[in-house]
Design an enzyme around this catalytic site. Structure first.
Site, PDB file in Angstrom:
ATOM      1  N   PHE A  40       0.799  -1.224   0.000  1.00  0.00           N
ATOM      2  CA  PHE A  40       0.000   0.000   0.000  1.00  0.00           C
ATOM      3  C   PHE A  40       0.834   1.277   0.000  1.00  0.00           C
ATOM      4  O   PHE A  40       0.419   2.299  -0.505  1.00  0.00           O
ATOM      5  CB  PHE A  40      -0.915   0.032   1.229  1.00  0.00           C
ATOM      6  CG  PHE A  40      -1.915  -1.063   1.232  1.00  0.00           C
ATOM      7  CD1 PHE A  40      -2.799  -1.206   0.179  1.00  0.00           C
ATOM      8  CD2 PHE A  40      -1.973  -1.969   2.277  1.00  0.00           C
ATOM      9  CE1 PHE A  40      -3.742  -2.230   0.172  1.00  0.00           C
ATOM     10  CE2 PHE A  40      -2.906  -2.998   2.273  1.00  0.00           C
ATOM     11  CZ  PHE A  40      -3.783  -3.131   1.223  1.00  0.00           C
ATOM     12  N   ILE A 108       0.020  -6.577   8.191  1.00  0.00           N
ATOM     13  CA  ILE A 108      -1.226  -6.678   8.958  1.00  0.00           C
ATOM     14  C   ILE A 108      -2.094  -7.804   8.410  1.00  0.00           C
ATOM     15  O   ILE A 108      -3.265  -7.916   8.738  1.00  0.00           O
ATOM     16  CB  ILE A 108      -2.007  -5.341   8.870  1.00  0.00           C
ATOM     17  CG1 ILE A 108      -2.289  -4.969   7.406  1.00  0.00           C
ATOM     18  CG2 ILE A 108      -1.217  -4.223   9.544  1.00  0.00           C
ATOM     19  CD1 ILE A 108      -3.180  -3.739   7.239  1.00  0.00           C
ATOM     20  N   HIS A 126       2.250  -3.096  13.290  1.00  0.00           N
ATOM     21  CA  HIS A 126       1.151  -2.289  12.744  1.00  0.00           C
ATOM     22  C   HIS A 126      -0.205  -2.947  12.943  1.00  0.00           C
ATOM     23  O   HIS A 126      -1.181  -2.581  12.294  1.00  0.00           O
ATOM     24  CB  HIS A 126       1.388  -2.001  11.253  1.00  0.00           C
ATOM     25  CG  HIS A 126       2.620  -1.179  10.995  1.00  0.00           C
ATOM     26  ND1 HIS A 126       3.242  -1.105   9.769  1.00  0.00           N
ATOM     27  CD2 HIS A 126       3.348  -0.391  11.821  1.00  0.00           C
ATOM     28  CE1 HIS A 126       4.307  -0.318   9.860  1.00  0.00           C
ATOM     29  NE2 HIS A 126       4.389   0.125  11.094  1.00  0.00           N
ATOM     30  N   CYS A 137     -13.141  -0.566  25.317  1.00  0.00           N
ATOM     31  CA  CYS A 137     -13.014  -1.670  26.277  1.00  0.00           C
ATOM     32  C   CYS A 137     -12.096  -2.768  25.750  1.00  0.00           C
ATOM     33  O   CYS A 137     -11.749  -3.689  26.481  1.00  0.00           O
ATOM     34  CB  CYS A 137     -14.382  -2.236  26.654  1.00  0.00           C
ATOM     35  SG  CYS A 137     -15.168  -3.218  25.361  1.00  0.00           S
ATOM     36  N   ASN A 226      15.654  -8.059  -0.041  1.00  0.00           N
ATOM     37  CA  ASN A 226      14.707  -7.038  -0.488  1.00  0.00           C
ATOM     38  C   ASN A 226      14.953  -6.731  -1.956  1.00  0.00           C
ATOM     39  O   ASN A 226      16.092  -6.704  -2.404  1.00  0.00           O
ATOM     40  CB  ASN A 226      14.878  -5.763   0.346  1.00  0.00           C
ATOM     41  CG  ASN A 226      13.700  -4.818   0.201  1.00  0.00           C
ATOM     42  OD1 ASN A 226      12.552  -5.232   0.309  1.00  0.00           O
ATOM     43  ND2 ASN A 226      13.977  -3.557  -0.076  1.00  0.00           N
ATOM     44  N   ILE A 244      12.079 -12.612  -3.224  1.00  0.00           N
ATOM     45  CA  ILE A 244      12.042 -13.194  -1.876  1.00  0.00           C
ATOM     46  C   ILE A 244      11.614 -14.660  -1.900  1.00  0.00           C
ATOM     47  O   ILE A 244      12.233 -15.516  -1.264  1.00  0.00           O
ATOM     48  CB  ILE A 244      11.089 -12.374  -0.973  1.00  0.00           C
ATOM     49  CG1 ILE A 244      11.689 -10.993  -0.732  1.00  0.00           C
ATOM     50  CG2 ILE A 244      10.825 -13.094   0.336  1.00  0.00           C
ATOM     51  CD1 ILE A 244      10.711  -9.992  -0.158  1.00  0.00           C
TER      52      ILE A 244
HETATM   53 ZN    ZN Z   1     -16.410  -1.697  24.127  1.00  0.00          ZN
END
Ligand code: ZN
Length: 254
Positions: A40, A108, A126, A137, A226, A244
């Site tokens: 990206f 990710i 990330h 929470c 790389n 790679i």
């Molecule tokens: Zn929550």
């Protein structure tokens, strides 16, 4: 040393890995491109065409949260079926032999877990885009749960039924603080390995770019795989500019 050809690269990698008791890989977008997941941030990548939604905007506006989830589900349709590539499978093979205690990744995409690493042994700098968390929470929500509510509400980002907090993919957005625990673990792993294997990362994004240096300072050897040059090529013990998947395929256990 920059390996002049693939054969020399593989021989050099094999030697370094054999001589090391503790190998710590650090992976970037380059390891996942053969799995169909685009980089990206690279030139021409999505983030050069579409401005990323910054964390502050996500918090401030329902519209931005809706847009963020709209993009996420559009991405799911394109890349959701991605499978681990040869690089992932080679690292998973070395992990199973006990040489790799954990992998540090900028990705990710959850592909290290999919290749056989337990989630606890993937240090994600990330975050992870394959599930979501309540920002207040911390409760975890699966993609299917979010998508069901998003679709049923006509494209509205859902809030946490328990506390009313906003629900966001478990990724670290632009403008969001780096995860402290992951950063600390990455630092410890870098300082205590014999071989630091930087794979598919341009190594320019700080603070992540500090890890190869920490490894070198700790006495480890440094190998870089790389496609393009990195600014650490000069201090590396081995540099591989080949593909790679091709460089790591010989390390996949049969
Ligand atoms: Zn929550």
């Amino acid at each position: 040393m920059i390996a002049p050809d693939l054969e020399t690269a593989i021989r050099g990698l094999r030697q370094l890995i054999e001589q090391s008791a503790v190998v710590v890989p650090f992976t970037g977008a380059g390891i996942s491109t053969e799995c169909g997941i685009p980089d990206f941030r690279s030139p021409g990548g999505i983030w050069t065409k579409m401005r990323p939604i910054e964390f502050g905007d996500f918090l401030a506006s329902q519209e931005m949260r809706d847009e963020s989830w709209r993009r996420r589900f559009a991405m799911e349709d394109q890349f959701g079926g991605a499978k681990p590539g040869r690089g992932h499978r080679a690292l998973a093979s070395l992990y199973r032999t006990g040489k790799i205690p954990a992998v540090i990744t900028q990705n990710i995409d959850n592909l290290h877990q999919a290749s056989g690493f337990t989630a606890d042994h993937v240090v994600e700098l990330h975050g992870n885009t394959t599930y979501a968390n309540c920002l207040d929470c911390g409760k975890r929500y699966e993609m299917s749960w979010v998508r069901e509510r998003f679709t049923a509400s006509g494209g509205r980002s859902p809030d946490c039924p328990h506390c009313g907090g906003h629900i966001k993919t478990a990724t670290v957005s632009f403008g969001q603080a780096m995860p402290e625990a992951a950063m600390r673990r990455a630092q410890d792993l870098s300082e205590s390995c014999d071989l630091f294997l930087a794979i598919g990362s341009s190594l320019v994004v700080w603070p992540a770019a500090g890890f190869p240096l920490a490894a070198k300072r700790g006495g480890a050897r440094l190998a870089i795989i790389n496609r393009d040059q990195t600014e650490f090529d000069e201090i590396a013990d081995l540099v591989v500019h080949d593909d790679i998947g091709s460089a790591l395929a010989p390390f996949i256990a049969q």
